[in-house]
Enzyme design. Structure first.
Site, PDB file in Angstrom:
ATOM      1  N   GLU A  93       0.915  -1.207   0.122  1.00 12.34           N
ATOM      2  CA  GLU A  93       0.099   0.090   0.082  1.00 12.34           C
ATOM      3  C   GLU A  93       0.726   1.201   0.121  1.00 12.34           C
ATOM      4  OE1 GLU A  93      -3.635   0.894   2.895  1.00 12.34           O
ATOM      5  OE2 GLU A  93      -2.093   2.341   3.404  1.00 12.34           O
ATOM      6  N   THR A 125      -3.777   4.775  -1.235  1.00  9.80           N
ATOM      7  CA  THR A 125      -4.804   5.367  -0.256  1.00  9.80           C
ATOM      8  C   THR A 125      -5.583   6.405  -1.144  1.00  9.80           C
ATOM      9  OG1 THR A 125      -3.377   7.036   0.880  1.00  9.80           O
ATOM     10  CG2 THR A 125      -3.551   4.748   1.767  1.00  9.80           C
ATOM     11  N   TYR A 126      -6.775   6.801  -0.367  1.00 10.30           N
ATOM     12  CA  TYR A 126      -7.598   7.984  -0.955  1.00 10.30           C
ATOM     13  C   TYR A 126      -8.043   8.794   0.095  1.00 10.30           C
ATOM     14  CZ  TYR A 126     -11.552   9.901  -4.106  1.00 10.30           C
ATOM     15  OH  TYR A 126     -12.344  10.546  -4.689  1.00 10.30           O
ATOM     16  N   HIS A 141      -7.726   2.967  -3.848  1.00 13.44           N
ATOM     17  CA  HIS A 141      -8.581   2.880  -2.793  1.00 13.44           C
ATOM     18  C   HIS A 141      -9.729   3.877  -3.336  1.00 13.44           C
ATOM     19  CE1 HIS A 141      -6.088   1.763   0.761  1.00 13.44           C
ATOM     20  NE2 HIS A 141      -5.645   0.960  -0.249  1.00 13.44           N
ATOM     21  N   ARG A 167     -15.650   3.352   3.063  1.00 10.97           N
ATOM     22  CA  ARG A 167     -16.425   4.695   3.434  1.00 10.97           C
ATOM     23  C   ARG A 167     -15.350   5.635   3.680  1.00 10.97           C
ATOM     24  NH1 ARG A 167     -18.866   5.005   9.570  1.00 10.97           N
ATOM     25  NH2 ARG A 167     -16.472   5.730   9.435  1.00 10.97           N
ATOM     26  N   ASP A 202     -12.586   7.606   6.234  1.00 16.22           N
ATOM     27  CA  ASP A 202     -12.693   8.177   7.540  1.00 16.22           C
ATOM     28  C   ASP A 202     -13.570   9.661   7.570  1.00 16.22           C
ATOM     29  OD1 ASP A 202     -11.383   6.643   9.536  1.00 16.22           O
ATOM     30  OD2 ASP A 202      -9.389   6.997   8.701  1.00 16.22           O
ATOM     31  N   ALA A 262     -19.713   1.578   3.168  1.00 17.13           N
ATOM     32  CA  ALA A 262     -18.947   0.974   2.113  1.00 17.13           C
ATOM     33  C   ALA A 262     -19.918  -0.058   1.385  1.00 17.13           C
ATOM     34  CB  ALA A 262     -17.683   0.275   2.841  1.00 17.13           C
ATOM     35  N   HIS A 317     -14.045  -2.506  14.306  1.00 22.54           N
ATOM     36  CA  HIS A 317     -13.874  -1.127  13.994  1.00 22.54           C
ATOM     37  C   HIS A 317     -14.441  -0.201  15.280  1.00 22.54           C
ATOM     38  CE1 HIS A 317     -15.383   2.676  12.205  1.00 22.54           C
ATOM     39  NE2 HIS A 317     -14.582   2.361  11.331  1.00 22.54           N
ATOM     40  N   GLU A 344     -20.016  -6.308  13.722  1.00 25.79           N
ATOM     41  CA  GLU A 344     -18.968  -6.199  12.804  1.00 25.79           C
ATOM     42  C   GLU A 344     -19.078  -7.227  12.004  1.00 25.79           C
ATOM     43  OE1 GLU A 344     -16.314  -4.062  13.522  1.00 25.79           O
ATOM     44  OE2 GLU A 344     -15.623  -4.607  11.436  1.00 25.79           O
TER      45      GLU A 344
HETATM   46  P1  FAD Z   1     -17.921   0.675   6.639  1.00 29.21           P
HETATM   47  O1  FAD Z   1     -17.932  -0.837   6.171  1.00 29.21           O
HETATM   48  O2  FAD Z   1     -19.149   1.390   6.252  1.00 29.21           O
HETATM   49  O3  FAD Z   1     -17.899   0.474   8.338  1.00 29.21           O
HETATM   50  C1  FAD Z   1     -17.864   1.478   8.993  1.00 29.21           C
HETATM   51  C2  FAD Z   1     -18.580   1.189  10.422  1.00 29.21           C
HETATM   52  O4  FAD Z   1     -19.740   1.276  10.230  1.00 29.21           O
HETATM   53  C3  FAD Z   1     -18.310  -0.023  11.059  1.00 29.21           C
HETATM   54  O5  FAD Z   1     -18.403   0.021  12.207  1.00 29.21           O
HETATM   55  C4  FAD Z   1     -19.256  -0.925  10.483  1.00 29.21           C
HETATM   56  O6  FAD Z   1     -19.686  -2.329  11.341  1.00 29.21           O
HETATM   57  C5  FAD Z   1     -20.514  -0.174  10.498  1.00 29.21           C
HETATM   58  N1  FAD Z   1     -21.468  -0.417   9.303  1.00 29.21           N
HETATM   59  C6  FAD Z   1     -20.967  -0.810   8.190  1.00 29.21           C
HETATM   60  N2  FAD Z   1     -22.019  -1.087   7.293  1.00 29.21           N
HETATM   61  C7  FAD Z   1     -23.009  -0.707   7.903  1.00 29.21           C
HETATM   62  C8  FAD Z   1     -24.436  -0.353   7.552  1.00 29.21           C
HETATM   63  N3  FAD Z   1     -24.923  -0.703   6.221  1.00 29.21           N
HETATM   64  N4  FAD Z   1     -25.512  -0.089   8.542  1.00 29.21           N
HETATM   65  C9  FAD Z   1     -24.816   0.606   9.782  1.00 29.21           C
HETATM   66  N5  FAD Z   1     -23.721   0.284  10.282  1.00 29.21           N
HETATM   67  C10 FAD Z   1     -22.837  -0.279   9.163  1.00 29.21           C
HETATM   68  N6  FAD Z   1      -9.398   5.762   5.028  1.00 29.21           N
HETATM   69  C11 FAD Z   1      -9.689   6.650   4.006  1.00 29.21           C
HETATM   70  O7  FAD Z   1     -10.071   7.725   4.501  1.00 29.21           O
HETATM   71  N7  FAD Z   1      -8.705   6.400   2.974  1.00 29.21           N
HETATM   72  C12 FAD Z   1      -8.120   5.356   2.738  1.00 29.21           C
HETATM   73  O8  FAD Z   1      -7.262   5.294   1.683  1.00 29.21           O
HETATM   74  C13 FAD Z   1      -8.205   3.996   3.860  1.00 29.21           C
HETATM   75  N8  FAD Z   1      -7.702   2.955   3.633  1.00 29.21           N
HETATM   76  C14 FAD Z   1      -7.990   1.848   4.154  1.00 29.21           C
HETATM   77  C15 FAD Z   1      -7.461   0.630   3.892  1.00 29.21           C
HETATM   78  C16 FAD Z   1      -7.979  -0.526   4.718  1.00 29.21           C
HETATM   79  C17 FAD Z   1      -7.143  -1.912   4.331  1.00 29.21           C
HETATM   80  C18 FAD Z   1      -8.557  -0.044   5.950  1.00 29.21           C
HETATM   81  C19 FAD Z   1      -8.678  -1.482   6.853  1.00 29.21           C
HETATM   82  C20 FAD Z   1      -8.968   1.007   6.327  1.00 29.21           C
HETATM   83  C21 FAD Z   1      -8.648   2.016   5.267  1.00 29.21           C
HETATM   84  N9  FAD Z   1      -9.111   3.500   5.738  1.00 29.21           N
HETATM   85  C22 FAD Z   1      -8.917   4.570   4.724  1.00 29.21           C
HETATM   86  C23 FAD Z   1      -9.860   3.849   6.820  1.00 29.21           C
HETATM   87  C24 FAD Z   1     -11.429   3.319   6.871  1.00 29.21           C
HETATM   88  O9  FAD Z   1     -12.022   4.346   5.700  1.00 29.21           O
HETATM   89  C25 FAD Z   1     -11.988   3.676   8.066  1.00 29.21           C
HETATM   90  O10 FAD Z   1     -11.907   2.707   8.924  1.00 29.21           O
HETATM   91  C26 FAD Z   1     -13.607   4.017   8.296  1.00 29.21           C
HETATM   92  O11 FAD Z   1     -13.788   4.411   9.470  1.00 29.21           O
HETATM   93  C27 FAD Z   1     -14.528   2.682   7.881  1.00 29.21           C
HETATM   94  O12 FAD Z   1     -14.394   2.148   6.353  1.00 29.21           O
HETATM   95  P2  FAD Z   1     -15.171   1.049   6.021  1.00 29.21           P
HETATM   96  O13 FAD Z   1     -14.985   0.970   4.511  1.00 29.21           O
HETATM   97  O14 FAD Z   1     -14.764  -0.103   6.654  1.00 29.21           O
HETATM   98  O15 FAD Z   1     -16.642   1.295   6.640  1.00 29.21           O
END
Ligand code: FAD
Length: 270
Positions: free
Chosen positions: A16, A47-48, A75, A105, A107, A121, A147, A156
């Site tokens: 990455e 990353t993005y 990403h 999704r 941060d 996401a 998370h 989760e």
């Molecule tokens: P989600 O899957 O949407 O989950 C977020 C939270 O919401 C979790 O607690 C989940 O249980 C809950 N949830 C999920 N779906 C639902 C639903 N349908 N209804 C209600 N609750 C739900 N961040 C960046 O800004 N840029 C990056 O490039 C980046 N790269 C990353 C790469 C990796 C491998 C990882 C592990 C993380 C990365 N992150 C990045 C961080 C990530 O964006 C954050 O952890 C963010 O808070 C959650 O993203 P997610 O895609 O897991 O979200």
């Protein structure tokens, strides 16, 4: 541990890169890339910044490295963007021959309201599938240590499964220093019918203060024994580096010994 041997295919190794913000940091990233490329990872993720800070850096890095023949996996997250922004990126990446995406999704910087109407996401994965069919292999994020916003292990896993059912092909995890957390998470996923490869994200141990701060933010646990040992050597760069490398080497070996489907190394552009 649940038996996973039969599901194993080729192990995938990836690096990455953090999206550069300036021409200077893009140049530095390319110099690092020239050193890492001989290790021949299967692909590189970039990353993005959902808040906008690194979007252009992501696109430039992905397009430049893809044009040079590298397999790229940008990403992609929605942040406050309208769907047109996502559409444009999907078209650009598809036209550039990119075959993988990491759908997130992102941060949430405070005050950002989703312009796409998406909240999680899984909705982005659904959207990408609707727009581009099966063109992209889609990775999503997974959290063996849960998370920070999740209420419980059950929620989760439940929401992770929703992402998989939306069309994710595999997952990359948040980093961890406790391999048992990964094995336990993987077992729970299998018991819940989640069979996609879940690839551990590996965070190098290079900077004591930075690692402690970031781990607190993203919910990655620093085991006490590890923190105490790092504290002891934090002012001796050679010992710090050697100890960090030893800890991670043995963790990666253990992960591979137990049928982990690959490893994704967070290079931090070093
Ligand atoms: P989600 O899957 O949407 O989950 C977020 C939270 O919401 C979790 O607690 C989940 O249980 C809950 N949830 C999920 N779906 C639902 C639903 N349908 N209804 C209600 N609750 C739900 N961040 C960046 O800004 N840029 C990056 O490039 C980046 N790269 C990353 C790469 C990796 C491998 C990882 C592990 C993380 C990365 N992150 C990045 C961080 C990530 O964006 C954050 O952890 C963010 O808070 C959650 O993203 P997610 O895609 O897991 O979200």
């Amino acid at each position: 541990m649940v038996e996973v041997q039969s599901k194993m295919t080729e192990r995938l190794f990836s690096f990455e890169y953090s999206a550069p913000k300036t021409d200077e940091t893009l140049g530095k990233l390319k110099a690092v890339h020239a050193r890492l490329q001989p290790l021949q990872p299967h692909f590189y993720t970039v990353t993005y910044g959902a808040g906008g800070s690194t979007k252009e850096g992501t696109r430039r890095t992905v397009l430049d490295l893809a044009a040079a023949g590298n397999q790229m996996a940008p990403h992609l997250s929605f942040g406050g963007d309208r769907v047109e922004v996502i559409d444009e990126l999907l078209e650009t990446y598809e036209a550039a021959g990119v075959q993988r995406l990491v759908a997130l999704r992102g941060d949430r910087p405070s005050g950002i309201v989703s312009g796409s109407g998406m909240g999680h996401a899984n909705e982005l994965v659904t959207y990408i599938r609707e727009k581009t069919g099966s063109h992209f292999h889609i990775d999503v994020a997974a959290y063996p240590e849960i998370h920070p916003e999740s209420d419980s292990v059950e929620s989760e896993i439940r929401y992770f499964k929703v992402k998989v059912e939306a069309g994710a092909n595999s997952a990359i995890t948040q980093y961890f220093y406790n391999a048992d957390a990964y094995f336990r998470f993987r077992d729970l996923c299998l018991k819940s019918g989640i069979e996609i490869p879940i690839v551990p994200g590996i965070m190098p141990i290079t900077n004591y203060q930075g690692l402690i701060r970031f781990s607190n933010l993203c919910g990655a646990e620093m085991p006490r024994w590890l923190e105490r040992n790092l504290q002891t050597v934090q002012h001796d760069p050679d010992s710090f580096k050697a100890f960090g490398a030893e800890v991670l080497t043995s963790m990666c070996q253990r992960l591979l010994d137990y049928d982990t489907p690959g490893l994704c190394f967070y290079t931090l552009n070093h």
